[in-house]
Scaffold this active site. Sequence first.
Site, PDB file in Angstrom:
ATOM      1  N   GLU A 227     -23.572 -29.150   4.052  1.00 36.42           N
ATOM      2  CA  GLU A 227     -23.636 -29.351   5.507  1.00 36.42           C
ATOM      3  C   GLU A 227     -22.379 -30.090   5.896  1.00 36.42           C
ATOM      4  O   GLU A 227     -22.363 -31.309   6.054  1.00 36.42           O
ATOM      5  CB  GLU A 227     -24.886 -30.108   5.924  1.00 36.42           C
ATOM      6  CG  GLU A 227     -25.229 -29.912   7.405  1.00 36.42           C
ATOM      7  CD  GLU A 227     -24.342 -30.716   8.351  1.00 36.42           C
ATOM      8  OE1 GLU A 227     -23.163 -30.336   8.551  1.00 36.42           O
ATOM      9  OE2 GLU A 227     -24.834 -31.716   8.876  1.00 36.42           O
ATOM     10  N   GLU A 236     -14.723 -29.012   9.786  1.00 34.13           N
ATOM     11  CA  GLU A 236     -14.721 -29.884   8.618  1.00 34.13           C
ATOM     12  C   GLU A 236     -14.330 -29.130   7.356  1.00 34.13           C
ATOM     13  O   GLU A 236     -14.607 -29.591   6.243  1.00 34.13           O
ATOM     14  CB  GLU A 236     -16.094 -30.530   8.442  1.00 34.13           C
ATOM     15  CG  GLU A 236     -16.388 -31.549   9.523  1.00 34.13           C
ATOM     16  CD  GLU A 236     -17.622 -32.373   9.222  1.00 34.13           C
ATOM     17  OE1 GLU A 236     -18.047 -32.422   8.058  1.00 34.13           O
ATOM     18  OE2 GLU A 236     -18.150 -32.974  10.157  1.00 34.13           O
TER      19      GLU A 236
END
Length: 430
Positions: A227, A236
């Site tokens: 995640e 990210e």
Amino acid sequence: RSSKPPAAGRPGGQTKSKAGRGGQEAQQLWQPRRKPADAWADGTGSAAGDGAFCAETGAQAQANSVEVVASRERHPALVGSFIPPGCDAAADDSGEQAKCYEETIPKGFWCPPRLKGRNESLIEAVNDWHFAMLNDSQRNQFYWDAMENVVKGKRVVDIGAGSGLLSLMASRQGAKDVLAIEASRDMVDLARINTRRNGCDNIKVIHNLSSHVKLREDQKADVVVSETLGALLLGEGMLDYLSDARRRLAKPGAIVIPAGGAHFALLISSPSLAMVSSVQPQCCKGFDLSAIGSLQDTGNLFFTKQWGFRLNSLPDLEHMSERIKIFEVDFQRSDRRSVPTTQTFTVQALRDGVVHAVVASWEVWSDQERTHTITTHPEDTKDAPWGFARDMQWGQGLQLVEDFGAASSSDRHSAPKPFFVKAGEKLLLT
């Protein structure tokens, strides 16, 4: 999930973030810091206290049957990708140290003893979005459901493990063993405490970037879970790290969770948004302050959290177009080359008015059948009990809009011209 602006604001960009989740801001590589001798006086959670693995200890690496690349060089495919907040496993040769919390607070301010010696960048990120993330119950349920009946009896690798929550879920659901990879030493210490307190002794937490870890063939994962989503889907570096893990840390055909995702764009109008992003003449007591409008930033993409509001709280927000898919990625197969750097879409104006901004949001699914999903669309978070937490960790990307055609001929000291559209008009979104 950052509250800070991007360095290069375009949905799906692959730059670096200081505060982390969804941020795409420029960031230096944090260096391993020197912990004060008394930082872990009781030994709890320390590398020395529990015999845990550290990237620097080759003997322990051998004992734990996990090999860490001696070189700090990143795989060529990961050059320029995201470095997580609080990362102290990616040192270069400069010798510079990451700052400890007590070194950054103003003189005379009290330093809580529990924060002494901890990485300041990590503390900033945890307080900015990590608590909100952990309390996003629907996000947590999504990962629980996605792993159910998938990880039992399997080897699992958790990339960007953080607190270890996803690793704990995999262990509780019957995984054979779990390798949790986390780049922040402080977070590794805490994740190890979490695994002990929850009785999950088949989880091994290591301090490193996943791109610096090597596994033997018999250690490679059946399931890779991560995640590392941002306010922008790939903010990210999730695609980079997952594609690297598929190649080097997983067996052929390994299952990746989540399986895929898509990024979307939507044109909106909101006088309330204009009130905080431009000069409104009716508010200036009759004075002409329009020259200040020449500083309006329509080049960068910002985040709603950065501006201190939830997009779904704007009382006069109107959709000026349908939401369109910018790109889709298959985390089982895609890599950076799968995402076009530039695309142009034709959209149709839904009504007359001014387009004030483009909103970026995303959807992610658990498997190829898209059995379970999570989204950051503002209408999906508006009234949900977990919605506030999600908007405070991710929110949406927001790029202000001006009349692009008029921009090249405008005076340098003039405010941008509003982008007026007519219902049914065809518009180009690049």
